[in-house]
Design a protein around this motif. Structure first.
Motif, PDB file in Angstrom:
ATOM      1  N   ASN A 179       2.765   1.774  11.201  1.00 15.08           N
ATOM      2  CA  ASN A 179       3.707   2.901  11.292  1.00 15.08           C
ATOM      3  C   ASN A 179       5.034   2.660  10.572  1.00 15.08           C
ATOM      4  O   ASN A 179       6.106   2.871  11.138  1.00 15.08           O
ATOM      5  CB  ASN A 179       3.969   3.268  12.754  1.00 15.08           C
ATOM      6  CG  ASN A 179       2.728   3.801  13.422  1.00 15.08           C
ATOM      7  OD1 ASN A 179       1.956   4.535  12.818  1.00 15.08           O
ATOM      8  ND2 ASN A 179       2.522   3.421  14.667  1.00 15.08           N
ATOM      9  N   PHE A 180       4.958   2.237   9.330  1.00 16.84           N
ATOM     10  CA  PHE A 180       6.166   2.097   8.525  1.00 16.84           C
ATOM     11  C   PHE A 180       6.762   3.476   8.274  1.00 16.84           C
ATOM     12  O   PHE A 180       6.041   4.459   8.122  1.00 16.84           O
ATOM     13  CB  PHE A 180       5.851   1.446   7.167  1.00 16.84           C
ATOM     14  CG  PHE A 180       5.518  -0.010   7.256  1.00 16.84           C
ATOM     15  CD1 PHE A 180       6.439  -0.932   7.736  1.00 16.84           C
ATOM     16  CD2 PHE A 180       4.289  -0.477   6.827  1.00 16.84           C
ATOM     17  CE1 PHE A 180       6.134  -2.286   7.801  1.00 16.84           C
ATOM     18  CE2 PHE A 180       3.974  -1.822   6.882  1.00 16.84           C
ATOM     19  CZ  PHE A 180       4.904  -2.726   7.371  1.00 16.84           C
ATOM     20  N   GLU A 181       8.093   3.535   8.195  1.00 13.50           N
ATOM     21  CA  GLU A 181       8.754   4.798   7.888  1.00 13.50           C
ATOM     22  C   GLU A 181       8.668   5.125   6.402  1.00 13.50           C
ATOM     23  O   GLU A 181       8.744   6.278   6.009  1.00 13.50           O
ATOM     24  CB  GLU A 181      10.225   4.749   8.333  1.00 13.50           C
ATOM     25  CG  GLU A 181      10.375   4.710   9.839  1.00 13.50           C
ATOM     26  CD  GLU A 181      11.831   4.695  10.263  1.00 13.50           C
ATOM     27  OE1 GLU A 181      12.697   5.104   9.464  1.00 13.50           O
ATOM     28  OE2 GLU A 181      12.094   4.286  11.397  1.00 13.50           O
ATOM     29  N   LYS A 182       8.526   4.103   5.558  1.00 15.24           N
ATOM     30  CA  LYS A 182       8.448   4.282   4.110  1.00 15.24           C
ATOM     31  C   LYS A 182       7.174   3.613   3.598  1.00 15.24           C
ATOM     32  O   LYS A 182       6.724   2.612   4.162  1.00 15.24           O
ATOM     33  CB  LYS A 182       9.643   3.629   3.420  1.00 15.24           C
ATOM     34  CG  LYS A 182      10.982   4.170   3.825  1.00 15.24           C
ATOM     35  CD  LYS A 182      12.079   3.390   3.120  1.00 15.24           C
ATOM     36  CE  LYS A 182      13.444   3.813   3.598  1.00 15.24           C
ATOM     37  NZ  LYS A 182      14.502   3.032   2.956  1.00 15.24           N
ATOM     38  N   PRO A 183       6.605   4.126   2.515  1.00 24.11           N
ATOM     39  CA  PRO A 183       5.458   3.439   1.913  1.00 24.11           C
ATOM     40  C   PRO A 183       5.925   2.239   1.092  1.00 24.11           C
ATOM     41  O   PRO A 183       7.121   2.043   0.886  1.00 24.11           O
ATOM     42  CB  PRO A 183       4.848   4.514   1.009  1.00 24.11           C
ATOM     43  CG  PRO A 183       5.986   5.402   0.658  1.00 24.11           C
ATOM     44  CD  PRO A 183       6.908   5.384   1.859  1.00 24.11           C
ATOM     45  N   TYR A 184       4.996   1.466   0.649  1.00 28.32           N
ATOM     46  CA  TYR A 184       5.213   0.344  -0.276  1.00 28.32           C
ATOM     47  C   TYR A 184       5.948  -0.848   0.329  1.00 28.32           C
ATOM     48  O   TYR A 184       6.548  -1.626  -0.380  1.00 28.32           O
ATOM     49  CB  TYR A 184       5.954   0.806  -1.547  1.00 28.32           C
ATOM     50  CG  TYR A 184       5.337   2.007  -2.201  1.00 28.32           C
ATOM     51  CD1 TYR A 184       4.057   1.942  -2.752  1.00 28.32           C
ATOM     52  CD2 TYR A 184       6.029   3.207  -2.266  1.00 28.32           C
ATOM     53  CE1 TYR A 184       3.482   3.049  -3.349  1.00 28.32           C
ATOM     54  CE2 TYR A 184       5.464   4.317  -2.867  1.00 28.32           C
ATOM     55  CZ  TYR A 184       4.187   4.234  -3.409  1.00 28.32           C
ATOM     56  OH  TYR A 184       3.621   5.318  -3.997  1.00 28.32           O
ATOM     57  N   PHE A 243       0.844  -1.191   0.000  1.00 28.65           N
ATOM     58  CA  PHE A 243       0.000   0.000   0.000  1.00 28.65           C
ATOM     59  C   PHE A 243       0.881   1.243   0.000  1.00 28.65           C
ATOM     60  O   PHE A 243       1.906   1.297   0.676  1.00 28.65           O
ATOM     61  CB  PHE A 243      -0.891   0.007   1.243  1.00 28.65           C
ATOM     62  CG  PHE A 243      -1.723   1.244   1.392  1.00 28.65           C
ATOM     63  CD1 PHE A 243      -2.828   1.439   0.588  1.00 28.65           C
ATOM     64  CD2 PHE A 243      -1.392   2.208   2.324  1.00 28.65           C
ATOM     65  CE1 PHE A 243      -3.611   2.585   0.721  1.00 28.65           C
ATOM     66  CE2 PHE A 243      -2.161   3.348   2.464  1.00 28.65           C
ATOM     67  CZ  PHE A 243      -3.269   3.534   1.658  1.00 28.65           C
ATOM     68  N   GLY A 244       0.487   2.218  -0.766  1.00 23.36           N
ATOM     69  CA  GLY A 244       1.168   3.504  -0.796  1.00 23.36           C
ATOM     70  C   GLY A 244       0.302   4.478  -1.574  1.00 23.36           C
ATOM     71  O   GLY A 244      -0.764   4.110  -2.069  1.00 23.36           O
ATOM     72  N   PRO A 245       0.754   5.713  -1.680  1.00 21.28           N
ATOM     73  CA  PRO A 245      -0.024   6.691  -2.443  1.00 21.28           C
ATOM     74  C   PRO A 245      -0.267   6.198  -3.880  1.00 21.28           C
ATOM     75  O   PRO A 245       0.673   5.871  -4.586  1.00 21.28           O
ATOM     76  CB  PRO A 245       0.861   7.940  -2.436  1.00 21.28           C
ATOM     77  CG  PRO A 245       1.736   7.771  -1.239  1.00 21.28           C
ATOM     78  CD  PRO A 245       1.955   6.292  -1.098  1.00 21.28           C
ATOM     79  N   GLU A 246      -1.515   6.066  -4.221  1.00 24.01           N
ATOM     80  CA  GLU A 246      -1.952   5.654  -5.558  1.00 24.01           C
ATOM     81  C   GLU A 246      -1.487   4.256  -5.946  1.00 24.01           C
ATOM     82  O   GLU A 246      -1.345   3.948  -7.128  1.00 24.01           O
ATOM     83  CB  GLU A 246      -1.501   6.674  -6.598  1.00 24.01           C
ATOM     84  CG  GLU A 246      -2.070   8.056  -6.349  1.00 24.01           C
ATOM     85  CD  GLU A 246      -1.659   9.057  -7.394  1.00 24.01           C
ATOM     86  OE1 GLU A 246      -1.359   8.659  -8.527  1.00 24.01           O
ATOM     87  OE2 GLU A 246      -1.636  10.252  -7.061  1.00 24.01           O
ATOM     88  N   PHE A 247      -1.233   3.382  -4.990  1.00 28.23           N
ATOM     89  CA  PHE A 247      -0.783   2.027  -5.300  1.00 28.23           C
ATOM     90  C   PHE A 247      -1.269   1.066  -4.226  1.00 28.23           C
ATOM     91  O   PHE A 247      -0.902   1.205  -3.051  1.00 28.23           O
ATOM     92  CB  PHE A 247       0.747   1.989  -5.377  1.00 28.23           C
ATOM     93  CG  PHE A 247       1.283   0.744  -6.004  1.00 28.23           C
ATOM     94  CD1 PHE A 247       1.261   0.578  -7.373  1.00 28.23           C
ATOM     95  CD2 PHE A 247       1.819  -0.259  -5.220  1.00 28.23           C
ATOM     96  CE1 PHE A 247       1.770  -0.577  -7.967  1.00 28.23           C
ATOM     97  CE2 PHE A 247       2.325  -1.417  -5.797  1.00 28.23           C
ATOM     98  CZ  PHE A 247       2.302  -1.570  -7.177  1.00 28.23           C
ATOM     99  N   LYS A 248      -2.086   0.086  -4.628  1.00 31.11           N
ATOM    100  CA  LYS A 248      -2.626  -0.900  -3.697  1.00 31.11           C
ATOM    101  C   LYS A 248      -2.675  -2.230  -4.424  1.00 31.11           C
ATOM    102  O   LYS A 248      -3.525  -2.428  -5.293  1.00 31.11           O
ATOM    103  CB  LYS A 248      -4.036  -0.525  -3.260  1.00 31.11           C
ATOM    104  CG  LYS A 248      -4.158   0.857  -2.691  1.00 31.11           C
ATOM    105  CD  LYS A 248      -5.618   1.238  -2.549  1.00 31.11           C
ATOM    106  CE  LYS A 248      -5.729   2.731  -2.381  1.00 31.11           C
ATOM    107  NZ  LYS A 248      -7.100   3.186  -2.357  1.00 31.11           N
TER     108      LYS A 248
END
Length: 121
Positions: A71-76, A38-43
């Protein structure tokens, strides 16, 4: 006369709300196990047993919330999930040009720990 028109309108509304949406093929609810990213515009969800990747729509509103709670420090970053949902054929038209979309209806398990087996490279 107004009563008949109102009754007819309600019947039509019920009929159309029960029919398939835009010809998409809805399949029965099933359980999916895999790595969710999961991340901005990506699932996406990569299924453990065959490595196929699907776009994810979280109709449960719980999957994305629980992912954010880690609470990940980075997305994806991938997490292991077990979810219930249904697959909808999108024929690569959208979203993100995937052939199919998994609509998640229920979160069964979400963990940073991937169980040994098919999901590990």
């Amino acid at each position: 006369m107004k009563f008949k028109i109102t009754l007819f309108s309600i019947c039509l509304l019920m009929f159309f709300s029960c029919s398939n949406n835009k010809g998409e093929k809805d399949l029965e609810v099933q359980t999916f196990k895999g790595l969710y990213i999961f991340g901005p515009e990506f699932k996406t969800l990569t299924i453990c047993r065959d490595g196929r990747e699907y776009w994810v729509v979280d109709s449960s509103k719980v999957l994305e919330f629980n992912y954010a709670q880690l609470n990940f420090e980075k997305p994806y970053l991938p997490v292991y999930v077990e979810v219930e949902g249904r697959m909808i054929e999108t024929n690569g038209k959208d979203p993100q040009d995937f052939d199919s979309t998994i609509v998640v209806t229920k979160l069964l398990k979400l963990t940073k720990e991937t169980p040994p087996g098919d999901c590990l490279d």
